[in-house]
Scaffold this active site. Structure first.
Site, PDB file in Angstrom:
ATOM      1  CE  LYS A  34      -0.710   0.057   5.042  1.00 17.57           C
ATOM      2  NZ  LYS A  34       0.005   1.286   5.352  1.00 17.57           N
ATOM      3  CB  THR A  35       4.007   2.261   1.741  1.00 17.98           C
ATOM      4  OG1 THR A  35       3.477   1.913   3.016  1.00 17.98           O
ATOM      5  CG2 THR A  35       4.832   3.531   1.875  1.00 17.98           C
ATOM      6  CG  ASP A  49      -1.178   4.546   5.191  1.00 17.26           C
ATOM      7  OD1 ASP A  49      -1.847   3.600   4.742  1.00 17.26           O
ATOM      8  OD2 ASP A  49      -0.017   4.425   5.619  1.00 17.26           O
ATOM      9  CD  GLU A  50      -2.249   1.445   8.481  1.00 17.47           C
ATOM     10  OE1 GLU A  50      -3.292   0.769   8.466  1.00 17.47           O
ATOM     11  OE2 GLU A  50      -1.116   0.951   8.471  1.00 17.47           O
ATOM     12  NE  ARG A  92       1.430  -7.903  11.079  1.00 16.72           N
ATOM     13  CZ  ARG A  92       1.108  -7.107  10.065  1.00 16.72           C
ATOM     14  NH1 ARG A  92       1.932  -6.158   9.684  1.00 16.72           N
ATOM     15  NH2 ARG A  92      -0.019  -7.264   9.400  1.00 16.72           N
TER      16      ARG A  92
END
Length: 660
Positions: free
Chosen positions: A29-30, A212-213, A593
């Site tokens: 996404k970044t 974002d988020e 993660r």
């Protein structure tokens, strides 16, 4: 652009209206956000100063700023706004402060500053009561309720009383020319709703928003972005409803769904290709999260290979769990020649880390802990830092208020309110206001003498702060304010002793560092200010990461151990149906993660106080696909395992092999 997958490319190029990018864990996404900024500037004619990228953490903002700067070769990025929600709110308030009756150099109070005000307003020493009040006021602000509105929606006497204190709290903040953390979102929304000219100024400045988020936004942040987007509706919101784990601090996953309600022409693009984890880990994650109710369906996939089975380990008790996890981690490290930093141990609650820290220390394994409290968060350290901040900069109003009331010296709320009101009218600091003739006329003689005694003392130290030895000034400061005596007068002996030890450690560190670096007190204050920035450094130590599941969001590790997967821990006890879904998302965050291997462990019994209690495995383990799991330890489906002696023997042989 050639490195983007089809969904990522579509998200970057889409500019025909509001866009929601549903970005699964590890889906890049970044990269989408940074490439979209480059696309807006280089191909669509947007000036960087007309674009805002909004994140939730300074670390994420810094990373994004660096990436965009590298892609645009630095010079083209000038004026681009990349900031957290609260930094954006602060920028808005600083430029429009006078419309709300504030001076541009207003102060920002942290939770301990606010705690003191609530404590004085309630005249209560009940920490639980003050904490509940603080939480209630924070919730009202996040829901954009003014004190008057809070009073209207209050349904019982206790809540009505809290609404009354909320009103007096806001009046006190205004008198101090200060805002608290929640005000940095609440007040810009109030500003834009009440002052159309300010809203138009910011809408004309920011032509495109990237957020974002988005699943972590609260009601205030949602309304702030909606106001800024205005009729242009030019924004890209990036979020993942499966990673919404912050309801306890006001975040609303409903904001993702509200976008559909508020923007009929909303485009939704899903990023489902995961660049982090093996196929097995993703299959377990997808299978688990499908037990939640959903508005947006998505399934993560990866071309990283099938990977190792996910291991479920049943330990006898907490100590056995820690011992087995650390021994397995060390054996894996020696066998695969990895780094300590390739491993993470994740848990739902901080108390679970203690026995693991003991085991890591006994095995001489380096480790870091995140998600706990920092040494600099201790109230006594903040008190001393307030004095140092004030000596370095007398215009620092929060430092002034904290220092002048720690220890208390006959200067109470009434004196500070008069000082704050005068400072607000004159647009000067509290310290400068103290020396004005009007203040002498407003205060009783004793209060004025105490005020002058304090301010003149600070002035004397300020004059010497850049020339005299740092250690000498620090000793003089502690003697003059008689801080040790005050600690013992206002705390239980054991607590006071612990607090004073912290102060001694802090002062000792300052002295040593100032001598070693040949720095004055002024230079040391700047060093302290940099500490939090240094914590966000890209240089990570080679150490095992211990972290809460909440603090691990956004991170990734080759090998992950999730511990304490038991009922009443994960999911947390007393969770209702809605909270169970958030707990399931928390487990999902932990699973995703992991890049290459994942072990989840639980105990058959745990000690609480002096008594042993039987434990039930987390219901989430039963929601994972059996075909991808391997059981070990005391689980009924476990295959025979090696004994501790056999395990230690294997470890010794591996060490010997590596030494050769």
């Amino acid at each position: 652009m050639n490195k983007l997958n089809p969904a990522q490319r579509e998200a970057v190029l889409y500019l025909e209206g509001p866009l929601l990018v549903l970005a699964g864990a590890g889906s890049g996404k970044t990269r989408v956000i940074t490439q979209k900024i480059v696309h807006l500037v280089e191909r669509c004619g947007y000036a960087p100063k007309n674009i805002a990228a909004i994140t939730f953490t300074n670390k994420a903002a810094n990373e994004m700023r660096e990436r965009v700067g590298a892609l645009l070769q630095g010079k083209n990025a000038k004026g681009l706004l990349v900031s957290t929600f609260h930094s954006l709110g602060m920028s808005i308030l600083r430029s429009e402060a006078r419309l709300l009756g504030y001076k541009p150099k207003f102060s920002i109070f942290d939770s301990s500053d606010s705690w003191k005000i609530f404590s004085e307003l309630t005249n209560s020493g009940d920490k639980q009561e003050i904490r509940a009040l603080q939480t209630q006021v924070s919730n009202w602000k996040q829901a954009l309720l003014s004190p008057e509105q809070a009073l209207l929606v209050s349904t019982d006497d206790e809540t009505r009383a809290r609404a009354g204190i909320y009103l007096r709290y806001q009046e006190t903040l205004r008198a101090y020319q200060a805002v608290d953390f929640d005000d940095l979102i609440y007040l810009p929304v109030v500003l834009f709703r009440e002052h159309l000219e300010a809203l138009l100024r910011w809408q004309n400045r920011l032509h495109y928003l990237l957020i974002d988020e988005y699943q972590d936004t609260n009601d205030g942040q949602y309304q702030l972005t909606k106001l800024l987007a205005g009729s242009r509706k030019a924004f890209t919101a990036v979020g993942d409803d499966d990673q919404a784990i912050y309801a306890w601090r006001g975040a609303s996953v409903e904001n993702l769904h509200n976008l559909r309600r508020d923007y009929e022409n909303l485009r939704v693009i899903k990023l489902e290709q995961n660049y982090r984890s093996s196929q097995r880990i993703l299959k377990v994650a997808n299978h688990l999260i499908n037990h939640n109710s959903k508005v947006f369906e998505k399934t993560l996939w990866s071309d990283h290979g099938i990977g190792d089975p996910v291991r479920i380990y049943a330990a006898k008790d907490g100590e056995h769990e820690a011992e087995s996890v650390i021994l397995r981690l060390l054996a894996h490290k020696f066998e695969h020649r990895t780094q300590f930093s390739d491993y993470a141990i994740l848990y739902r609650s901080n108390h679970l880390s203690r026995v693991f820290e003991e085991q890591l220390r006994s095995q001489r394994v380096p480790y870091t802990v995140s998600g706990g409290s920092s040494f600099f968060d201790h109230a006594e350290i903040k008190d001393i830092i307030a004095y140092l901040r004030l000596i370095a900069n007398p215009d620092d109003d929060p430092a002034f208020i904290r220092a002048i009331t720690s220890p208390k010296r006959g200067i109470g709320n009434a004196t500070l309110e008069k000082l704050g009101s005068h400072a607000g009218l004159r647009h000067i600091s509290l310290f400068d206001a103290a020396f004005e003739i009007e203040i002498k006329q407003q205060l009783q003689e004793r209060q004025f003498e105490e005020l002058m005694l304090f301010c003149n003392f600070i002035s004397r130290l300020e004059a010497r702060a850049d020339t005299d030895a740092c250690g000498e000034l620090l000793d003089e400061l502690l003697r003059a304010i008689n801080y040790e005596t005050w600690l013992y007068d206002s705390n239980e002996p054991r607590q006071a002793e612990s607090k004073w030890k912290n102060v001694e450690d802090f002062i000792g560190w300052l002295k040593k560092k100032s001598e070693a670096d040949e720095k004055s007190l002024l230079a040391m204050v700047q060093t302290i200010a940099l500490i939090n920035m240094l914590e966000g450094s890209n240089e990570q130590p080679d150490a095992v990461a211990l972290s809460t599941l909440h603090a691990a969001k956004g991170l990734e590790f080759p090998h992950v151990y999730i511990i304490g997967a038991e009922e009443d821990i994960l999911p947390h006890r007393d969770s209702d149906e809605k909270q169970i879904e958030e707990e399931r998302r928390l487990m999902y965050v932990g699973i995703t993660r992991a890049e290459r291997s994942l072990q989840i462990s639980y105990c058959n019994r745990r000690k609480r106080g002096k008594d042993w209690h039987a434990c039930e495995p987390s219901r989430f383990l039963g929601e994972m696909p059996e075909s991808e799991l391997v059981y070990a330890g005391g689980h009924k489906a476990a295959a025979p395992t090696v004994s501790k002696i056999e395990g230690m023997d294997k470890l010794a042989k591996l060490k010997a092999m590596l030494n050769k």
